[in-house]
Write an enzyme that holds these catalytic residues in place. Structure first.
Site, PDB file in Angstrom:
ATOM      1  N   ASP A  33       0.862  -1.190   0.000  1.00  0.00           N
ATOM      2  CA  ASP A  33       0.000   0.000   0.000  1.00  0.00           C
ATOM      3  C   ASP A  33       0.896   1.237   0.000  1.00  0.00           C
ATOM      4  OD1 ASP A  33      -1.974   2.112   0.884  1.00  0.00           O
ATOM      5  OD2 ASP A  33      -3.245   0.375   1.210  1.00  0.00           O
ATOM      6  N   TYR A 150     -15.891   7.034 -11.290  1.00  0.00           N
ATOM      7  CA  TYR A 150     -15.422   5.926 -10.445  1.00  0.00           C
ATOM      8  C   TYR A 150     -16.087   4.619 -10.896  1.00  0.00           C
ATOM      9  CZ  TYR A 150     -15.342   3.093  -6.096  1.00  0.00           C
ATOM     10  OH  TYR A 150     -15.216   2.088  -5.166  1.00  0.00           O
TER      11      TYR A 150
HETATM   12  P1  NAD Z   1      -9.508   2.352   1.218  1.00  0.00           P
HETATM   13  O1  NAD Z   1      -9.363   3.686   0.577  1.00  0.00           O
HETATM   14  O2  NAD Z   1      -9.566   2.275   2.693  1.00  0.00           O
HETATM   15  O3  NAD Z   1      -8.368   1.372   0.718  1.00  0.00           O
HETATM   16  C1  NAD Z   1      -7.748   1.501  -0.549  1.00  0.00           C
HETATM   17  C2  NAD Z   1      -6.261   1.495  -0.309  1.00  0.00           C
HETATM   18  O4  NAD Z   1      -5.607   1.596  -1.583  1.00  0.00           O
HETATM   19  C3  NAD Z   1      -5.777   2.695   0.534  1.00  0.00           C
HETATM   20  O5  NAD Z   1      -5.129   2.246   1.705  1.00  0.00           O
HETATM   21  C4  NAD Z   1      -4.830   3.430  -0.388  1.00  0.00           C
HETATM   22  O6  NAD Z   1      -3.697   3.979   0.264  1.00  0.00           O
HETATM   23  C5  NAD Z   1      -4.421   2.324  -1.353  1.00  0.00           C
HETATM   24  N1  NAD Z   1      -3.904   2.889  -2.587  1.00  0.00           N
HETATM   25  C6  NAD Z   1      -4.435   3.907  -3.313  1.00  0.00           C
HETATM   26  N2  NAD Z   1      -3.635   4.211  -4.328  1.00  0.00           N
HETATM   27  C7  NAD Z   1      -2.570   3.368  -4.245  1.00  0.00           C
HETATM   28  C8  NAD Z   1      -1.396   3.215  -5.005  1.00  0.00           C
HETATM   29  N3  NAD Z   1      -1.164   3.993  -6.069  1.00  0.00           N
HETATM   30  N4  NAD Z   1      -0.503   2.261  -4.651  1.00  0.00           N
HETATM   31  C9  NAD Z   1      -0.723   1.479  -3.566  1.00  0.00           C
HETATM   32  N5  NAD Z   1      -1.828   1.582  -2.798  1.00  0.00           N
HETATM   33  C10 NAD Z   1      -2.734   2.525  -3.134  1.00  0.00           C
HETATM   34  O7  NAD Z   1     -10.833   1.707   0.557  1.00  0.00           O
HETATM   35  P2  NAD Z   1     -11.621   0.401   0.979  1.00  0.00           P
HETATM   36  O8  NAD Z   1     -12.936   0.841   1.481  1.00  0.00           O
HETATM   37  O9  NAD Z   1     -10.785  -0.508   1.799  1.00  0.00           O
HETATM   38  O10 NAD Z   1     -11.860  -0.249  -0.457  1.00  0.00           O
HETATM   39  C11 NAD Z   1     -11.054  -1.312  -0.968  1.00  0.00           C
HETATM   40  C12 NAD Z   1     -11.527  -1.646  -2.377  1.00  0.00           C
HETATM   41  O11 NAD Z   1     -12.921  -2.005  -2.363  1.00  0.00           O
HETATM   42  C13 NAD Z   1     -11.391  -0.509  -3.368  1.00  0.00           C
HETATM   43  O12 NAD Z   1     -11.020  -1.024  -4.611  1.00  0.00           O
HETATM   44  C14 NAD Z   1     -12.785   0.058  -3.449  1.00  0.00           C
HETATM   45  O13 NAD Z   1     -13.017   0.700  -4.674  1.00  0.00           O
HETATM   46  C15 NAD Z   1     -13.623  -1.209  -3.298  1.00  0.00           C
HETATM   47  N6  NAD Z   1     -14.966  -0.921  -2.800  1.00  0.00           N
HETATM   48  C16 NAD Z   1     -15.137  -0.491  -1.508  1.00  0.00           C
HETATM   49  C17 NAD Z   1     -16.417  -0.214  -1.047  1.00  0.00           C
HETATM   50  C18 NAD Z   1     -16.650   0.271   0.361  1.00  0.00           C
HETATM   51  O14 NAD Z   1     -17.806   0.485   0.719  1.00  0.00           O
HETATM   52  N7  NAD Z   1     -15.637   0.453   1.194  1.00  0.00           N
HETATM   53  C19 NAD Z   1     -17.532  -0.377  -1.900  1.00  0.00           C
HETATM   54  C20 NAD Z   1     -17.314  -0.793  -3.197  1.00  0.00           C
HETATM   55  C21 NAD Z   1     -16.030  -1.087  -3.649  1.00  0.00           C
END
Ligand code: NAD
Length: 327
Positions: A33, A150
């Site tokens: 990350d 998105y």
């Molecule tokens: P989050 O933002 O907490 O986690 C995403 C992580 O990706 C972050 O820690 C961020 O630092 C990391 N990241 C971003 N850019 C990066 C890069 N260039 N290199 C390395 N790491 C990078 O989000 P989350 O809620 O844990 O979501 C995880 C996944 O699930 C995502 O793909 C999100 O789109 C998907 N999602 C989440 C939800 C929700 O309700 N939380 C709903 C639908 C889809």
């Protein structure tokens, strides 16, 4: 021998919980990350701080044959980040670059199975205009008309992961998560989602006071507690079905009802002050017919039970910050 897993996005909300669960299942786990998890120490055996948009850095993280890779890293946030339009170009560029790099590195290493977290944001706006009857079955995603860039990026990347199955003999899995919530998620700063934002506002309000709600509060959603999200993720990964598959709750509530539940948990009576703000689609609910059919399982935890745990955690964060600023 121990199974091994790589979790991309292991510093994030869902990724950090997934790491914990994989450790409980006795996997050797590497996390990668941009940042370490902000609320608790990572339980990964190894953690690489790297930018997955950089293909060389991605290749260094994917330097071996993991049994499983979970691709959760994304440029991500709640409505205040995703639906204003201000971050569209970065969201699309960053997340598409991450997905392309992760898949290419996995293919080069001969890794067969990569999990990809897509989103309910892929579903067309026109099926989500009636708050009482949103239609989000998996096949309804086409003809495509997501309401955010998105969502469009997620659709592209779903197709990318499935195209690698077809053309490069991979066995990837694609889930569409619906509003995941729980402890140790973003709760302030602009990237938090509705349940966390409501818990924070209620925790900060004095009994008898008021809280601000974006929109009229009659928009509907369902919210899935983090433990069930992880359970569904592992079940899909182990199944014979590639997806896309909804992983969400079908207990639909209005935002006003969500607020009422949190107020009840907090033991507070608050007046709702409805203000304008980004609200996304009018109604959304997870259609769980396919998950039941493919996995013989569906999420079942009541929203109220998940909110109790989440409110408890957020209330403690609010108290800690208040104590710190008073000191
Ligand atoms: P989050 O933002 O907490 O986690 C995403 C992580 O990706 C972050 O820690 C961020 O630092 C990391 N990241 C971003 N850019 C990066 C890069 N260039 N290199 C390395 N790491 C990078 O989000 P989350 O809620 O844990 O979501 C995880 C996944 O699930 C995502 O793909 C999100 O789109 C998907 N999602 C989440 C939800 C929700 O309700 N939380 C709903 C639908 C889809």
């Amino acid at each position: 021998m121990k199974r091994s897993a790589l979790v991309c996005g292991a510093g994030g909300f869902i990724g950090s919980h997934l790491v914990k669960r994989l450790k409980r299942e006795n996997y050797w786990v590497r996390g990668v990350d941009l940042k370490l998890p902000p609320f608790a120490e990572t339980q990964a055996d190894d953690f690489i701080v790297a930018d997955l948009r950089d293909s060389a850095a991605c290749g260094r993280a994917i330097d071996r044959q993991y049994d499983e890779v979970y691709q959760l890293a994304a440029d991500m946030g709640g409505a205040g980040y995703v639906f204003t339009g201000e971050n569209d170009a970065e969201i699309m560029r960053n997340s598409a670059a991450i997905n392309l790099n992760v898949l290419s590195s996995c293919q080069e290493r001969g890794i067969g199975r990569v999990f990809y977290s897509s989103s309910a944001c892929v579903y067309p706006v026109h099926n989500q205009l009636d708050p009482n009857n949103p239609f989000c079955s998996e096949q309804s995603a086409y003809p495509a008309a997501p309401d955010s860039e998105y969502g469009w990026e997620k659709l592209f990347s779903e197709r990318l992961f499935l195209a690698f199955n077809k053309n490069h003999s991979m066995n990837n899995r694609v889930a569409r998560y619906h509003n995941i919530f729980g402890p140790e998620g973003a709760w302030q700063g602009g990237r938090e989602k509705a349940p966390a934002a409501v818990c924070r506002k209620v925790a900060m309000a004095s009994d008898g006071g008021e809280i601000e709600i974006w929109g009229d509060g009659n928009q509907t959603r369902s919210f899935l507690f983090i433990d069930e999200c992880i359970e569904g993720t592992l079940r899909l990964m182990q199944s014979g079905f590639a997806g896309p598959l909804n992983i969400g709750s079908d207990e639909m509530v209005t935002i006003n009802q969500l607020v009422d539940m949190v107020c009840e948990i907090a033991g507070k009576t608050l007046h709702k002050n409805h203000i304008s703000g980004p609200i996304g689609v009018r109604g959304r609910n997870s259609d769980n017919a396919l998950i039941e059919q493919k996995l013989s399982w569906r999420p079942s935890l009541k929203l109220y039970a998940g909110l109790e745990q989440t409110y408890d955690w957020i209330e403690r964060q609010v108290q800690r910050e208040t104590n710190q600023s008073a000191a």
